[in-house]
Design a protein around this motif. Structure first.
Motif, PDB file in Angstrom:
ATOM      1  N   SER A   1       0.797  -1.229   0.000  1.00 28.04           N
ATOM      2  CA  SER A   1       0.000   0.000   0.000  1.00 28.04           C
ATOM      3  C   SER A   1       0.833   1.284   0.000  1.00 28.04           C
ATOM      4  O   SER A   1       0.259   2.366  -0.021  1.00 28.04           O
ATOM      5  CB  SER A   1      -0.949   0.004   1.208  1.00 28.04           C
ATOM      6  OG  SER A   1      -0.204  -0.042   2.408  1.00 28.04           O
ATOM      7  N   GLU A   2       2.161   1.151   0.027  1.00 24.62           N
ATOM      8  CA  GLU A   2       3.013   2.340   0.032  1.00 24.62           C
ATOM      9  C   GLU A   2       4.025   2.254  -1.104  1.00 24.62           C
ATOM     10  O   GLU A   2       5.039   1.569  -0.992  1.00 24.62           O
ATOM     11  CB  GLU A   2       3.740   2.469   1.368  1.00 24.62           C
ATOM     12  CG  GLU A   2       2.812   2.678   2.540  1.00 24.62           C
ATOM     13  CD  GLU A   2       3.575   2.867   3.832  1.00 24.62           C
ATOM     14  OE1 GLU A   2       4.483   3.728   3.861  1.00 24.62           O
ATOM     15  OE2 GLU A   2       3.261   2.161   4.797  1.00 24.62           O
TER      16      GLU A   2
ATOM     17  N   LEU B   1      10.516  -0.448  -0.031  1.00 21.72           N
ATOM     18  CA  LEU B   1      11.122  -1.772  -0.180  1.00 21.72           C
ATOM     19  C   LEU B   1      11.271  -2.376   1.213  1.00 21.72           C
ATOM     20  O   LEU B   1      12.051  -1.892   2.027  1.00 21.72           O
ATOM     21  CB  LEU B   1      12.490  -1.635  -0.855  1.00 21.72           C
ATOM     22  CG  LEU B   1      13.283  -2.904  -1.114  1.00 21.72           C
ATOM     23  CD1 LEU B   1      12.565  -3.812  -2.094  1.00 21.72           C
ATOM     24  CD2 LEU B   1      14.666  -2.546  -1.654  1.00 21.72           C
ATOM     25  N   ASP B   2      10.496  -3.423   1.491  1.00 19.50           N
ATOM     26  CA  ASP B   2      10.495  -4.039   2.816  1.00 19.50           C
ATOM     27  C   ASP B   2      11.303  -5.327   2.774  1.00 19.50           C
ATOM     28  O   ASP B   2      10.855  -6.352   2.248  1.00 19.50           O
ATOM     29  CB  ASP B   2       9.064  -4.317   3.258  1.00 19.50           C
ATOM     30  CG  ASP B   2       8.978  -4.776   4.710  1.00 19.50           C
ATOM     31  OD1 ASP B   2      10.045  -5.025   5.334  1.00 19.50           O
ATOM     32  OD2 ASP B   2       7.849  -4.891   5.216  1.00 19.50           O
TER      33      ASP B   2
ATOM     34  N   GLY C   1       4.962  -3.878 -14.446  1.00 20.30           N
ATOM     35  CA  GLY C   1       4.904  -3.074 -13.228  1.00 20.30           C
ATOM     36  C   GLY C   1       4.871  -3.895 -11.962  1.00 20.30           C
ATOM     37  O   GLY C   1       4.292  -3.487 -10.966  1.00 20.30           O
ATOM     38  N   ALA C   2       5.489  -5.061 -11.969  1.00 23.32           N
ATOM     39  CA  ALA C   2       5.444  -5.947 -10.807  1.00 23.32           C
ATOM     40  C   ALA C   2       6.270  -5.444  -9.638  1.00 23.32           C
ATOM     41  O   ALA C   2       6.236  -6.011  -8.570  1.00 23.32           O
ATOM     42  CB  ALA C   2       5.942  -7.341 -11.210  1.00 23.32           C
ATOM     43  N   ASP C   3       6.999  -4.371  -9.824  1.00 21.80           N
ATOM     44  CA  ASP C   3       7.951  -3.958  -8.800  1.00 21.80           C
ATOM     45  C   ASP C   3       7.386  -3.004  -7.762  1.00 21.80           C
ATOM     46  O   ASP C   3       8.127  -2.510  -6.918  1.00 21.80           O
ATOM     47  CB  ASP C   3       9.195  -3.366  -9.441  1.00 21.80           C
ATOM     48  CG  ASP C   3       8.905  -2.189 -10.341  1.00 21.80           C
ATOM     49  OD1 ASP C   3       7.757  -1.726 -10.363  1.00 21.80           O
ATOM     50  OD2 ASP C   3       9.826  -1.740 -11.021  1.00 21.80           O
TER      51      ASP C   3
ATOM     52  N   GLY D   1      11.293   6.922 -10.462  1.00 24.22           N
ATOM     53  CA  GLY D   1      11.048   8.155  -9.746  1.00 24.22           C
ATOM     54  C   GLY D   1      10.426   8.033  -8.367  1.00 24.22           C
ATOM     55  O   GLY D   1       9.935   6.999  -7.966  1.00 24.22           O
ATOM     56  N   GLY D   2      10.482   9.128  -7.651  1.00 23.68           N
ATOM     57  CA  GLY D   2       9.935   9.159  -6.302  1.00 23.68           C
ATOM     58  C   GLY D   2      10.960   8.733  -5.269  1.00 23.68           C
ATOM     59  O   GLY D   2      12.058   8.332  -5.590  1.00 23.68           O
ATOM     60  N   ASP D   3      10.543   8.831  -4.028  1.00 19.60           N
ATOM     61  CA  ASP D   3      11.413   8.464  -2.929  1.00 19.60           C
ATOM     62  C   ASP D   3      11.554   6.953  -2.840  1.00 19.60           C
ATOM     63  O   ASP D   3      10.648   6.205  -3.205  1.00 19.60           O
ATOM     64  CB  ASP D   3      10.864   8.978  -1.602  1.00 19.60           C
ATOM     65  CG  ASP D   3      10.935  10.495  -1.503  1.00 19.60           C
ATOM     66  OD1 ASP D   3      11.799  11.100  -2.166  1.00 19.60           O
ATOM     67  OD2 ASP D   3      10.122  11.067  -0.751  1.00 19.60           O
ATOM     68  N   LEU D   4      12.681   6.521  -2.318  1.00 15.00           N
ATOM     69  CA  LEU D   4      12.920   5.106  -2.032  1.00 15.00           C
ATOM     70  C   LEU D   4      13.108   4.978  -0.530  1.00 15.00           C
ATOM     71  O   LEU D   4      13.969   5.623   0.065  1.00 15.00           O
ATOM     72  CB  LEU D   4      14.177   4.599  -2.750  1.00 15.00           C
ATOM     73  CG  LEU D   4      14.632   3.189  -2.393  1.00 15.00           C
ATOM     74  CD1 LEU D   4      13.581   2.161  -2.774  1.00 15.00           C
ATOM     75  CD2 LEU D   4      15.960   2.885  -3.097  1.00 15.00           C
TER      76      LEU D   4
END
Length: 125
Positions: free
Chosen positions: A68-69, A73-74, A109-111, A117-120
């Motif tokens: 959901s976020e 990367l968990d 788009g499985a990732d 782009g955006g924050d990691l």
């Protein structure tokens, strides 16, 4: 005097592998994929390991991205240190290539937002 040999272990052993935490269900396909990643990484085949990681994401065997976020990367979603290292490498490479106008996203788009782009955010502990 000959060296004493230990009997073979019924389960694969690696000082770098860990098992799924008790709250997670064990996934045999994920475990097999992560063993392959570990062998490739130890053999110095990072490009192949990155390709296998991406394929594992596409098939749903590896699901390191928070549902959901986007961009989170968990690493708790992975069983092994090697898979975690490859996940971080791929995420950082994706950000660098995205900034340079390139792309290494997984097909479909499985990732979970790991393609650029955006924050990691990397969840480690």
């Amino acid at each position: 005097r000959p060296a004493r040999r230990l009997p073979p272990s019924p389960t694969p052993t690696s000082s770098l592998l860990r098992r799924a935490p008790p709250e997670r269900e064990y996934d045999e396909a994920q475990d097999a994929c992560e063993h392959l990643l570990a062998a490739l990484l130890r053999g110095g085949r990072l490009a192949d390991a990155l390709a296998v990681f991406c394929e594992g994401e596409e098939r749903g065997e590896l699901r390191p991205w928070h549902r959901s976020e986007p961009g989170v990367l968990d690493l708790h979603a992975l069983y092994s240190l090697e898979a975690s290292l490859i996940a971080v490498c791929r995420a950082v490479l994706a950000r660098l290539l995205f900034a340079a106008g390139g792309d290494i996203s997984c097909a479909g788009g499985a990732d979970g937002g790991g393609s650029g782009g955006g924050d990691l955010v990397i969840v480690t502990g």
